[in-house]
Write an enzyme that holds these catalytic residues in place. Structure first.
Site, PDB file in Angstrom:
ATOM      1  CG  ASP A 139      69.810 -30.696 -41.747  1.00 49.55           C
ATOM      2  OD1 ASP A 139      70.621 -31.554 -41.348  1.00 49.55           O
ATOM      3  OD2 ASP A 139      68.652 -30.593 -41.307  1.00 49.55           O
TER       4      ASP A 139
ATOM      5  CG  ASP B  82      74.568 -34.198 -42.629  1.00 48.16           C
ATOM      6  OD1 ASP B  82      74.818 -35.379 -42.331  1.00 48.16           O
ATOM      7  OD2 ASP B  82      73.486 -33.642 -42.378  1.00 48.16           O
TER       8      ASP B  82
ATOM      9  CG  ASP C 252      68.634 -38.393 -42.320  1.00 49.09           C
ATOM     10  OD1 ASP C 252      69.297 -39.261 -41.755  1.00 49.09           O
ATOM     11  OD2 ASP C 252      67.917 -37.577 -41.719  1.00 49.09           O
TER      12      ASP C 252
ATOM     13  NE  ARG D 162      64.219 -43.866 -20.822  1.00 49.01           N
ATOM     14  CZ  ARG D 162      64.417 -45.181 -20.827  1.00 49.01           C
ATOM     15  NH1 ARG D 162      64.788 -45.793 -19.709  1.00 49.01           N
ATOM     16  NH2 ARG D 162      64.226 -45.878 -21.913  1.00 49.01           N
TER      17      ARG D 162
ATOM     18  CG  ASP E 114      52.929 -36.321 -24.629  1.00 48.64           C
ATOM     19  OD1 ASP E 114      53.618 -35.398 -25.092  1.00 48.64           O
ATOM     20  OD2 ASP E 114      53.272 -37.520 -24.683  1.00 48.64           O
TER      21      ASP E 114
END
Length: 678
Positions: free
Chosen positions: A514, A518, A302, A378, A339
């Site tokens: 995980d 999967d 991954d 956004r 942020d």
């Protein structure tokens, strides 16, 4: 991660292993090692002959020496296995004691809680775990969130967050809740938990031999039977030629010719391989998985968390035409002060580095108003002194600039396209109606991942990255990491289809995962590694579980599998090769007194027939303990092709196995002569 492991030569471990060596003399225990079982049987025969010589007369001293060293051969082999098992005994005992002393708060159907021993828990029981409570068994969190200390199982000191309704719901028995309140559904009965698997593995009481190990054992049994036939037919031929050969001498010849070295070390190699997996906090639920790990030729990885760190990091700033770099950087810094995401913190860190300022130098006015990021906007930013500074997705910021009466400069659009083509994420920074430029966010590769992938390539293993990202981003990351191939925008059914495709082509496939999505692919893969912190579905589908929940562990597992095969192959080569020297020691000793012309075979110029036979049998015994450290540590892992590895083994362990016995037997012969006449 540092883990404490047993040293080879600790006094307590040595004492326990010596005791285990004698306990394993029980034929009911030794029969599982056919080669050493044969040595024990012939040792009993020579013991009877020696006792008979002592009572009724005969070459007692010579036969007694042969007998003693035959028993040492068996004991040394037993010692190697006992030492390999003993390295995990102390850890297993600690885990078992903790298990037996644990208690659990079980929820009753009427909502009350009752305290019961942890060993009384059964699958699907619901338990409550509060602050500072141990987690008594494996399970999944159904309610709540907690900070969990997993150091008792994984060795990692940093606590981790586990919570319901996500991909980090799994908890392991033996860990402890530091803070929080959770309800856990037990997913394993006593004796079936990962802690039980770990105890069984380190004690090796239930270790199953792998297919490759069984195949090698069949070969060793075949060689043993062959040499029994050869030595058995030698007696009548010798009698026909009027050559007198005693039974102890024939037995000495047999034991020196059968593969006792690898026969004595083979169990230790397998146990030590499992031990190395456990040291990396990996529980193998199948011996076949360990075997397959050494033969894997395709690895599915991954992207996020395995190849990359998982958090995008700010790496550069691209100012719009007519905008100074400093203006863009200061605006990006102000817009990111509130942020708290990894991306926002990385922008602040990069900006401070570029501007050469410290945190105390950044003091927005008290009237400043921070604008948090929302999925609808956004964007995030700050409003101060009449300025509206924003950073965010290019289309969202473009809309903000347009609503503020400005337009996006062409240079900003070009920078956005450039970052996208390079696989990065562009964040546009604007000050009211002015687009100031672009922040380049990049998915940063994990340190050393490119080198490790290159090592796999040298072993003939192909690496394939699976990601949900768009093809452009996936291609850029794959090129930077040196991945052989990639699959972008992959869905669960595509992963399963891909694994089946590679397996149909004759490949062995390894994968790590995980999440519940999967599970189908993990169930199909030959080597399937699940994260312990992942979902129950993924853990049940896998044949290995990584207690650290570290996605890069798959590369370690492949290397350990290769190392087990390398060690087994190297010591088998050495064992077969060193029989040649023993042949040149014993055959002349038997026949030269009757056929002097065969003295040409006595190339080591051994003193007497008796010293030659004793030298060979002594070397055959002591080479086993001398090779124990190598069998436990394993051959040093080197990334190379199968042909290169074969050539290296033939040179080091083949030629070494030919030369070393000649030197060793000669030195032992000199020692025998010295002590006899001194």
């Amino acid at each position: 991660m540092e883990k404490t492991t047993a040293k080879f030569w600790q006094s307590a471990l040595i004492k326990t292993s010596i005791k285990g060596s004698f306990l394993r003399l029980d034929p009911r225990l030794l029969w599982h090692n056919p080669v050493m079982f044969v040595v024990e049987m012939v040792s009993i025969i020579t013991t009877v002959i020696s006792v008979s010589n002592l009572i009724y007369g005969g070459p007692f001293l010579f036969n007694a020496h042969i007998t003693v060293w035959l028993w040492f051969t068996v004991l040394f082999a037993n010692f190697a296995e006992a030492l390999a098992e003993g390295r995990g005994k102390a850890q297993a005992e600690t885990l078992r004691r903790a298990q037996s002393e644990a208690y659990a708060k079980r929820l009753t159907p009427d909502g009350r809680t009752e305290t019961i021993p942890a060993l009384s828990l059964r699958k699907d029981d619901m338990i409550v775990v509060d602050d500072n409570d141990p987690i008594p068994g494996d399970g999944e969190i159904t309610e709540g969130v907690a900070l969990v200390d997993e150091s008792a199982v994984t060795g990692e000191s940093a606590p981790v967050i586990r919570e319901a309704k996500g991909d980090r719901t799994g908890v392991t028995g033996g860990t402890r809740v530091l803070s929080g309140h959770i309800v856990v559904r037990i997913t394993a009965n006593p004796g079936e938990t990962f802690l039980d698997h770990m105890i069984s593995m380190v004690e090796s009481a239930k270790r199953q031999k792998t297919p490759n190990e069984r195949a090698l054992e069949i070969l060793l049994v075949g060689l043993t039977v062959l040499f029994i036939v050869v030595v058995g037919t030698l007696a009548p031929f010798a009698a026909y030629a009027s050559v007198k050969i005693t039974l102890p001498v024939l037995i000495a010849l047999l034991v020196c010719l059968i593969p006792t070295t690898i026969g004595g070390l083979l169990p230790a190699i397998g146990i030590a391989g499992m031990d190395r997996l456990i040291q990396r906090n990996v529980i193998a639920l199948s011996g076949r998985a360990v075997e397959a790990a050494g033969d894997v030729n395709i690895v599915l990885l991954d992207k996020t968390g395995t190849i990359t760190l998982g958090n995008r990091m700010a790496t550069d700033f691209f100012a719009a035409s007519g905008v100074k770099d400093e203006e863009l950087i200061r605006a990006a810094l102000l817009a990111s002060l509130a942020d708290e995401t990894p991306e926002g913190r990385s922008i602040v860190a990069l900006a401070k580095s570029r501007l050469d300022i410290h945190g105390r130098d950044i003091k927005p006015s008290s009237e400043a108003r921070f604008v948090p990021f929302t999925p609808e906007l956004r964007m995030s930013g700050i409003s101060l002194d009449g300025r509206e500074i924003r950073k965010g997705a290019s289309d969202a910021v473009a809309k903000f600039v347009k609503e503020s009466g400005g337009i996006m400069h062409e240079s900003v659009s070009m920078a956005v396209d450039r970052v996208g083509r390079e696989g990065g994420t562009p964040l546009v920074v604007a000050d009211s109606g002015r687009a100031l430029g672009v922040v380049y966010l990049k998915d940063v590769l994990k340190e050393g991942i490119k080198e490790r992938l290159n090592q796999l390539r040298l072993l003939g293993i192909r690496s394939i990255m699976i990601t949900g990202d768009n093809p452009l981003t996936a291609a850029a990351i794959a090129a930077e990491a040196g991945i052989d191939d990639f699959v972008a925008q992959a869905r669960p059914e595509e992963k399963l289809k891909l694994i089946r495709k590679y397996q149909a082509e004759g490949n062995l496939v390894a994968m790590i995962g995980d999440g519940t999505n999967d599970a189908p692919a993990l169930a199909q893969a030959d080597v399937a590694v699940a994260m312990n912190a992942g979902t129950q579905a993924s853990r049940e589908a896998a044949n290995m579980v990584d207690l650290d929940s570290n996605p890069t562990k798959l590369l370690d597992i492949v290397e350990i599998g290769k190392q087990i095969l390398m060690t087994r192959g190297a010591l088998t080569t050495f064992s077969v090769a060193n029989d040649v020297a023993k042949y040149f020691a014993i055959i002349p000793a038997i026949f030269v007194p009757f056929f002097p012309v065969l003295g040409i075979l006595n190339i080591m110029r051994l003193a007497t027939p008796q010293s030659a036979i004793l030298s060979a049998i002594i070397f055959n015994a002591i080479i086993i303990p001398l090779l124990i450290p190598l069998s436990l540590k394993g051959i040093k892992y080197r990334p190379m092709t199968a042909m290169a590895l074969l050539g290296r083994n033939l040179v080091i362990y083949g030629i070494g196995g030919l030369i070393l016995p000649f030197i060793g037997i000669k030195l032992i012969d000199l020692a025998i002569v010295f002590f006899r006449f001194s």
